[in-house]
Every structure is written in C-alpha cells, then in structure tokens.
Design a protein around this motif. Structure first.
Motif, PDB file in Angstrom:
ATOM      1  N   GLU A 264      14.601  15.366 148.956  1.00  0.00           N
ATOM      2  CA  GLU A 264      14.099  16.648 149.665  1.00  0.00           C
ATOM      3  C   GLU A 264      14.619  16.723 151.016  1.00  0.00           C
ATOM      4  O   GLU A 264      15.101  17.970 151.534  1.00  0.00           O
ATOM      5  N   ASN A 267      18.428  17.950 151.317  1.00  0.00           N
ATOM      6  CA  ASN A 267      18.419  19.298 150.835  1.00  0.00           C
ATOM      7  C   ASN A 267      18.026  20.245 152.175  1.00  0.00           C
ATOM      8  O   ASN A 267      18.745  21.160 152.532  1.00  0.00           O
ATOM      9  N   ASP A 300      15.229  11.516 141.258  1.00  0.00           N
ATOM     10  CA  ASP A 300      14.389  12.892 141.245  1.00  0.00           C
ATOM     11  C   ASP A 300      14.900  13.525 142.535  1.00  0.00           C
ATOM     12  O   ASP A 300      14.962  13.298 143.543  1.00  0.00           O
ATOM     13  N   GLU A 302      15.724  18.073 143.814  1.00  0.00           N
ATOM     14  CA  GLU A 302      15.998  19.431 143.190  1.00  0.00           C
ATOM     15  C   GLU A 302      17.199  20.088 143.825  1.00  0.00           C
ATOM     16  O   GLU A 302      17.634  19.572 145.023  1.00  0.00           O
ATOM     17  N   LYS A 303      17.815  20.961 143.437  1.00  0.00           N
ATOM     18  CA  LYS A 303      19.182  21.652 143.852  1.00  0.00           C
ATOM     19  C   LYS A 303      18.827  22.706 144.780  1.00  0.00           C
ATOM     20  O   LYS A 303      17.596  23.214 144.905  1.00  0.00           O
ATOM     21  N   LYS A 305      18.500  25.949 146.729  1.00  0.00           N
ATOM     22  CA  LYS A 305      18.541  27.415 146.167  1.00  0.00           C
ATOM     23  C   LYS A 305      18.713  28.413 147.521  1.00  0.00           C
ATOM     24  O   LYS A 305      17.887  29.095 148.125  1.00  0.00           O
TER      25      LYS A 305
END
Length: 339
Positions: A264, A267, A300, A302-303, A305
């Motif tokens: 997180e 990113n 764990d 997320e990509k 966006k």
C-alpha cells in the motif's frame, strides 16, 4: 544467465577431462563443456590448442579462441587467445567475455541502425528492487547479444553489490564531463566489463562526488554515448525526483519504468510521483511511463489504479537470495524482450 557451449578441440585428453569435470561439478548452470567430437547444438565457443587452430579445426557454428601456452598473449593471428593454464573458472569466464564482446561487435556492425535506446528505472519507494530490476534487464539484453551499458546514478550506489567486479571510476567520469575535452575517448577508457557482458561505469570514490553531477553534465553524457554509438541499450538506475537532473534523464529516455512492490505504501508513493509528473505539465513523460511490480503476487497487495499508467510486468518474491542472484534469475524473464 545464458549457458554457454564450450567445445574443447585439444589433443591433451587429460587437460580436457579435468576442465570438463570441474565445469560439470561447479559451473554446470553457466557452461556446457564438451570435446571436439561432440555434436554441436547452437552457437558457442571452441577452445583450440595452438596446433589444432593452425589446422582450421573449428566448426562453423562456434567462435574460435586459442588456448595459448604463453601468458599475456591476446591474439594468435586474427584469433583471440587466452592463457590455457589459468584456473578453470577464470578461463571459462574469460571465454564468455570474449564471446559476448564478439556478439556486441556484430550487433554494432551488422544489425539495426546503430541507434541507442535508453531505459530509466526509478521509484519514490525505497527498497523495492529498482536497482535489481535495472541489472536484470541489462543482463538479459547482453545475453541476447546486445551492446549494453549500465549506468548507476543513484547517490548511494544501489548496484555496487551486484556488479562483478565493481570499480570506483564514476568520479573520473564526472571529472571528464567537467573538462569536456576528448570526452568520447575518456569514456571508452573508463568503461568496464561485468562478467555477464554488461559494460558499466563504476561507483564514485566519494559520496559527495555525485553532488557535482549537474543536469547539463547528464545531457552531455547521454548525447556523447548516443552519438558515439557506445551501445544499443543504455540502462540507467537513478534516484527519484522532480529536479533538473531527473528531468534531463526523463527527457532523454525511451522508456521510464516505475518500480513498486505492490504494498500500500509503495503504491501510494509511486502514484503520487506519477501524478506529480503529469501535473507538472510534462505531458511527454506520461507516454513513457510504465509500472513494474517486483515481489508482487506472493504478498498481499493491490495494483495501482491509474488508467493512463500501463503495467509493464511483475516479478515474484525471492527469499534468501542476494541481489546478483535475483537479477540473474529475473534476467531470464521474456518480459524484457519488449525493450
């Protein structure tokens, strides 16, 4: 790392057996060593004794290197030569360097238009493997026969532990840029060879020397490398910023690869940096940007966006391995064929 075919064309059977036994026991992932009567599959190197070389016994698919009896001899007639009685690992690595240098020569004289591509790796998130990704691409391209220069412009030398052998000569490069005299000649003198066939300039002697490198110096360096056709691919590992030096690199790059580990915080930092580039009005940069995930898929996360930030590829987490080992492992990934 590419496995290199090495064929011994040498009447000394004891020598042949010892070299093959050592390679099979210690270097089997790097070299496939066989004797002259073996059927040749693919390209590679023929190590010929001086007597056999004069008989012209080298198969057409192989690049000949003479096993010379005298140390320090670099060529026999028009053929490269290496000292036959040096340690086996040093002999085989020397054969690899000569073979890769031949590939670079052919790439520069018979393939493509001689233009130089530039790929820049950077990330606002520390510890996500930016330097490892840069090294990985450089090794991949060198093993494919391209002439590659790897340039470390990070202040704390992220590639210092991965280059083999590393030398402290980047300070001399910076000094040469300041002098602006015979720059092309000096740069060729300062280029060094990594064992994988990648060429590089080493690290600085002092950390403070990087402070002397200006945006104008960077522009001149890239222009000299391009106009002098030093390489087909220039891979740059650099610090992330919005300063003039980083702007010079982004302007010159053909591709800019932002690295994230999928966490997180990583990113978020990458997204903020990419958006800052866009908001700065540097619209030309946006089309060059791609996102590459390192250690993504086994953790764990997320990509990102951002519709306008394409994903270039991803690499899994590797446990208990050094930077060089990871770079060599990742260099086999065909995703690099897109650069």
């Amino acid at each position: 790392m590419m496995k290199l075919n090495v064929v011994l064309i040498n009447e000394d059977t004891i020598y042949n057996e010892r070299l093959m036994d050592y390679a099979n026991a210690n270097l089997s992932e790097e070299f496939a060593v066989s004797v002259g009567e073996t059927v040749i599959v693919g390209s590679g190197v023929a190590l010929l004794s001086e007597t056999m070389y004069r008989k012209g016994a080298c198969p057409a698919a192989l690049f000949p290197i003479v096993l010379c009896e005298v140390n320090g001899v670099e060529r026999v007639d028009e053929c490269p030569a290496i000292f036959r009685y040096q340690p086996a690992d040093e002999l085989l690595q020397a054969a690899r360097r000569i073979f890769l240098e031949q590939n670079r020569y052919e790439a520069g004289n018979g393939r493509g238009d001689g233009s130089m591509q530039t790929a820049v790796f950077l990330s606002p998130a520390g510890g996500v493997g930016t330097s490892t990704m840069a090294m990985s691409l450089a090794i991949h391209a060198a093993q494919a026969g391209r002439r590659v220069i790897l340039l470390d412009l990070t202040r704390f030398s992220g590639l210092g532990a991965a280059i083999r052998p590393v030398q402290q000569n980047l300070s001399e490069v910076i000094f040469a840029l300041k002098m602006r005299r015979n720059l092309g000649v000096k740069l060729r003198e300062l280029l060094r060879d990594d064992v994988s066939g990648v060429q590089y300039f080493g690290i600085t002697e002092r950390l403070q020397d990087m402070n002397e490198l200006t945006a104008d110096d960077i522009t001149v360096l890239l222009k000299t490398l391009k106009e002098g056709r030093f390489c087909d691919l220039l891979v740059i590992d650099t610090d992330c910023g919005l300063d003039a030096g980083c702007e010079a690199l982004l302007s010159a790059a053909d591709r800019v690869l932002l690295v994230s580990d999928g966490s997180e915080i990583s990113n978020l930092k990458v997204m903020r940096y990419a958006v800052a580039l866009q908001q700065n009005g540097e619209k030309a940069y946006v089309s060059k940007l791609s996102l590459i995930y390192n250690r993504f898929g086994s953790m764990d996360g997320e990509k990102l966006k951002l519709p306008w930030l394409p994903e270039f590829g991803g690499f899994p987490r590797v446990k208990e391995a050094g930077q060089r080992t990871i770079a060599e492992q990742f260099s086999r990934n065909t995703v690099w064929d897109r650069i």
